[in-house]
Write an enzyme that holds these catalytic residues in place. Structure first.
Site, PDB file in Angstrom:
ATOM      1  CB  ALA A  75     163.229  49.199 -78.177  1.00 32.53           C
ATOM      2  CB  THR A  76     158.781  46.571 -76.091  1.00 33.16           C
ATOM      3  OG1 THR A  76     158.532  47.968 -75.910  1.00 33.16           O
ATOM      4  CG2 THR A  76     158.118  45.781 -74.983  1.00 33.16           C
ATOM      5  CG  ASN A 155     162.614  56.931 -71.729  1.00 32.83           C
ATOM      6  OD1 ASN A 155     163.484  56.294 -71.129  1.00 32.83           O
ATOM      7  ND2 ASN A 155     161.363  56.963 -71.320  1.00 32.83           N
ATOM      8  CD  GLN A 183     164.347  58.067 -76.554  1.00 34.95           C
ATOM      9  OE1 GLN A 183     164.661  58.957 -77.351  1.00 34.95           O
ATOM     10  NE2 GLN A 183     163.097  57.704 -76.362  1.00 34.95           N
ATOM     11  CB  CYS A 330     151.794  58.835 -70.566  1.00 27.32           C
ATOM     12  SG  CYS A 330     153.351  58.137 -71.095  1.00 27.32           S
TER      13      CYS A 330
HETATM   14  C1  LIG Z   1     160.480  53.921 -77.024  1.00 27.81           C
HETATM   15  C2  LIG Z   1     161.375  53.177 -76.103  1.00 27.81           C
HETATM   16  C3  LIG Z   1     161.259  51.791 -75.954  1.00 27.81           C
HETATM   17  C4  LIG Z   1     160.164  51.008 -76.619  1.00 27.81           C
HETATM   18  O1  LIG Z   1     160.398  50.842 -77.980  1.00 27.81           O
HETATM   19  P1  LIG Z   1     159.288  50.162 -78.899  1.00 27.81           P
HETATM   20  O2  LIG Z   1     159.959  49.948 -80.201  1.00 27.81           O
HETATM   21  O3  LIG Z   1     158.186  51.156 -78.977  1.00 27.81           O
HETATM   22  O4  LIG Z   1     158.872  48.893 -78.266  1.00 27.81           O
HETATM   23  C5  LIG Z   1     162.166  51.156 -75.139  1.00 27.81           C
HETATM   24  N1  LIG Z   1     163.133  51.833 -74.503  1.00 27.81           N
HETATM   25  C6  LIG Z   1     163.284  53.157 -74.627  1.00 27.81           C
HETATM   26  C7  LIG Z   1     164.380  53.852 -73.907  1.00 27.81           C
HETATM   27  C8  LIG Z   1     162.399  53.874 -75.416  1.00 27.81           C
HETATM   28  O5  LIG Z   1     162.539  55.203 -75.522  1.00 27.81           O
END
Ligand SMILES: *Cc1c(COP(=O)(O)O)cnc(C)c1O
Length: 406
Positions: A75-76, A155, A183, A330
């Site tokens: 997601a990043t 999140n 999420q 964190c």
């Molecule tokens: C975990 C998370 C991300 C990051 O996702 P990755 O796949 O670890 O890069 C981005 N947005 C939200 C809301 C998340 O909870």
């Protein structure tokens, strides 16, 4: 209670893989190890078929077409590709982006980066319950606005935004709508067309799939959206994201999507009962506060402040037994309070006293019962030791105290 058992209530950080997911992936490390872009032999065809099937399952989960799914590393990357990609592709139309203060860092830091190269960004404040004020959103739209980026579910608090209305506002003003739905996908219905979402990022490892694989949904009709690639190379993924596909990861992601589509409803019903029980028991303790709109919240999340208790210290009382996350960022070495909770108007002290409980598919009733006892004991223990709690109990108005500078 078995003291050696570690209870996992941090599913918003990552979920374990579903065993059915891993089982489906295994052959793609060994006998079916082909490159999905190899067009000249069986190994390649098999890998391509598997990727096609996974893409179909993922598209089906969110009500999209197969071709609208662009695989990423997570997601990043999806957020980076959506926001930077739209900014570059639609530069002629404008340079203004609207997002909110409580977004994930992958959205906020991407916007900050773009501000250095000519973007104008509005960071909306949220209301005390974590919801975006829709009138403020609409008022923020300018003729140069090209994108609204607002997350589906938060999140830290699980708060779900009013996606449908946000989609309608974007539609009315001809602005693209991106959502970080990491999420939400796989846990609640996330049908992109019903909500008017044009781009949507999500990731496998928050929905019982493997880490390091995710997707960006990019609408192909009404409107047909394009994003400028951020990773150039062999022209994979319709030119929007080059690089050899992570075939085993994608196969696992597809299986996770298939399971989620079939089991989401029953998982959510079971988890909301467990979550409600956890929350009801823990809020029987004095001076607690539930953070985030309880009427619009993910079924498996409870973010609770235990006033006059320092969250990190509280966690130390039970972190041999329960894995949760506190209201401190964190990501920083210094323990800064969570910007999400501060953005909702919580003071630093209350933000520091918050714990996020996030349940998951493998959370049992016994886990929740044990967690209730451990957390309640921890809170009582911390308060017994706390001079602040003693003062509070004696009726001292803590807001009137002048503390020595620290
Ligand atoms: C975990 C998370 C991300 C990051 O996702 P990755 O796949 O670890 O890069 C981005 N947005 C939200 C809301 C998340 O909870």
């Amino acid at each position: 209670m078995n003291n050696r058992r570690l209870i996992y209530l941090d599913n918003n950080a990552t979920t374990p893989c579903d065993p059915r997911v891993v089982e489906t992936m295994v052959p793609y490390f060994f006998e079916k190890h082909g490159n999905a872009a190899s067009r000249s032999h069986q190994f390649g065809w098999e890998a391509e078929d598997a990727v096609d099937y996974a893409r179909e399952q993922i598209a089906k989960l969110i009500g999209a077409e197969d071709k609208e799914i662009i695989f990423t590393s997570g997601a990043t990357e999806g957020n980076n590709l959506a926001i930077k990609g739209v900014f570059e592709m639609y530069a002629k139309k404008g340079n203004h982006i609207i997002t909110a203060e409580t977004e994930h860092k992958a959205v906020l830091d991407t916007c900050k980066h773009l501000e250095k190269v000519g973007a104008e960004v509005t960071y909306l404040k949220v209301q005390e319950d974590g919801m975006v004020n829709l009138a403020e959103l609409e008022a923020a739209i300018r003729p140069t606005t090209i994108l609204v980026s607002l997350m589906w579910a938060n999140n830290e608090t699980g708060v779900i935004q009013d996606m449908k209305t946000i989609g309608q506002i974007c539609e009315k003003h001809g602005v693209l709508f991106h959502s970080d739905a990491t999420q939400a996908v796989g846990k609640i219905p996330t049908m992109v067309r019903e909500m008017g979402v044009h781009l949507m990022s999500f990731t496998a490892h928050k929905m019982y799939g493997p880490k390091g694989v995710g997707a960006l949904y990019v609408s192909r009709k009404n409107p047909r959206v394009k994003v400028t690639a951020q990773i150039d190379g062999g022209g994979h993924e319709r030119g929007m994201r080059s690089g050899t596909l992570n075939v085993p990861g994608i196969v696992g992601f597809g299986k996770a999507a298939e399971i989620a589509r079939l089991e989401m409803e029953q998982d959510a019903a079971r988890l909301s009962k467990l979550r409600d029980h956890l929350q009801a028991e823990l809020t029987k303790l004095e001076e607690t506060k539930v953070n985030g709109n309880e009427g619009s919240r993910m079924p498996h999340v409870a973010n609770i402040s235990f006033k006059h208790v320092e969250g990190e210290g509280l966690m130390m009382t039970f972190n041999q037994n329960i894995a949760v996350s506190s209201g401190s960022a964190c990501t920083s070495a210094s323990l800064e309070p969570s910007y999400v909770l501060v953005g909702m108007g919580l003071g630093d002290d209350l933000a520091h006293s918050s714990i996020r409980f996030s349940l998951g598919r493998f959370t049992t009733e016994e886990d929740v019962e044990d967690a209730i006892k451990l957390v309640a004991n921890g809170v009582n223990h911390m308060r017994d030791l706390s001079p602040i709690w003693e003062m509070y109990k004696e009726g001292v108005d803590l807001t009137k105290i002048e503390w020595a500078a620290h």
